[in-house]
Design a protein around this motif. Sequence first.
Motif, PDB file in Angstrom:
ATOM      1  N   LEU A   1       0.833  -1.201   0.000  1.00 44.09           N
ATOM      2  CA  LEU A   1       0.000   0.000   0.000  1.00 44.09           C
ATOM      3  C   LEU A   1       0.868   1.251   0.000  1.00 44.09           C
ATOM      4  N   ARG A   2       0.362   2.322  -0.573  1.00 43.79           N
ATOM      5  CA  ARG A   2       1.051   3.611  -0.546  1.00 43.79           C
ATOM      6  C   ARG A   2       0.801   4.297   0.799  1.00 43.79           C
ATOM      7  N   PRO A   3       1.632   5.262   1.164  1.00 44.71           N
ATOM      8  CA  PRO A   3       1.485   5.919   2.474  1.00 44.71           C
ATOM      9  C   PRO A   3       0.140   6.599   2.681  1.00 44.71           C
ATOM     10  N   ASP A   4      -0.509   7.045   1.586  1.00 43.73           N
ATOM     11  CA  ASP A   4      -1.781   7.748   1.740  1.00 43.73           C
ATOM     12  C   ASP A   4      -2.986   6.811   1.747  1.00 43.73           C
ATOM     13  N   ALA A   5      -2.752   5.503   1.729  1.00 41.79           N
ATOM     14  CA  ALA A   5      -3.861   4.546   1.819  1.00 41.79           C
ATOM     15  C   ALA A   5      -4.422   4.558   3.241  1.00 41.79           C
ATOM     16  N   THR A   6      -5.693   4.202   3.369  1.00 45.13           N
ATOM     17  CA  THR A   6      -6.352   4.201   4.673  1.00 45.13           C
ATOM     18  C   THR A   6      -6.511   2.781   5.213  1.00 45.13           C
ATOM     19  N   VAL A   7      -6.924   2.716   6.458  1.00 51.03           N
ATOM     20  CA  VAL A   7      -7.225   1.416   7.066  1.00 51.03           C
ATOM     21  C   VAL A   7      -8.300   0.689   6.258  1.00 51.03           C
TER      22      VAL A   7
END
Length: 445
Positions: free
Chosen positions: A307-313
Amino acid sequence: MAASAPRVFVSHLAGTAVFDPNGDQVGRVRDLVAMLRIQGARTGPDGRALASAGRPPRLLGLVVELATRRRIFLPMTRVTGIESGQVITTGVLNVQRFEQRPTERLVLGELLDRRVRLVETGEEVTVLDISVQQLPARRDWEIDRVFVRKGKTGTFRRSKGEALTVEWSAVTGFALEEHGQGAESLLATFEQLRPADLANVLHHLSPKRRAEVAAALDDERLADVLEELPEDDQIEILGKLKEERAADVLEAMDPDDAADLLGELPEEDKERLLALMRPGEAADVRRLMAYEERTAGGLMTTEPVVLRPDATVADALARVRNQDLSPALAAQVYVCRPPDETPTGKFLGTVHFQRLLRDPPYTLVSSLIDEDLLSLSPETPLPAVAGFFATYDMVAAPVVDESGSLLGTVTVDDVLDHLLPGDWRESDFVTEEPFEELDGVRGGR
């Protein structure tokens, strides 16, 4: 034969639980063992044998798979009841490994899907099921009826020919060697099995039957089963597939398992199959084959959840919810800068599944990273990898190169695969003390 004698179709027995008199489960039915009693034959006008002149085949016993995955022989004389989806035994078992004798036939493995002929018309039919019946006032059982379908059957779908149940004496051809036998009915009896259990079924079939069953499986199912088979069986099955299909099956396998299998093939065969694979899939496999087998690089899979850093839970939970992911791969996600396919951009860290469950769906995964967890280098040897898993109680671990890019992940099942003896799939790892063993010949025969 008494009309009230119990009759059971063998497809209903596949996978049936076997219990002792106390109600404790001792295993599951994986096949039935019969002896064809061919003492002579009637012949038709063309001189071809029509039917056996002897009695219907005697059912000798059941092949029962214990919790240890060992297969044993359970004589029908020690079966006290077959009812309500269960088999009850006398509780006395011989735990010697089952070995098929030349005069014996496996009912599920060898008789289903055979093409035989109706005695009356000479018409070719396909065997879909077989029923067995207990003889009156005894514990002996015989095969008495055969459920067949007229017309041809395809590899992946049945024909729409008439289906009928006939007496054993009404068909002929069970004793003849058959080439190109189908596998639809056999697979239907085991369609609910996990890949590891179906692999165990295939392992105990004859090479001819194993190839026929493998040919009938779809690519995804065959790939899952191949990953669970011993190396010799993998090579044998792959070698009997057409090269184009072999490449498709390799693409469906986990890249690390495909790399291990290809690594056992001659160089010429390996390169030919890699050339037939999709370039992206072949590139992943080639990358894995560049590492020593017993290192983190050789053990890893190249398909973790990234996942990229801006992905959410919420994004992370949606990814790990994928039913095609193994439990080990779904246990954690890896946060990396783009690209988000291995090899990735800079590896930032790992977020465990339990942590995802504790935080709100809108939380960024980059704020949940476990910064204390170390990573493995691709050159880390197997003993150090095993030590890492034991020290940190991990089920998966990231593999990161010198530039800080995520290359893949090693899962605990791959570590165990390489730590256990080479023949562990055929070994017994559970004590057999609860079972009483008979003296003398196998299964009391």
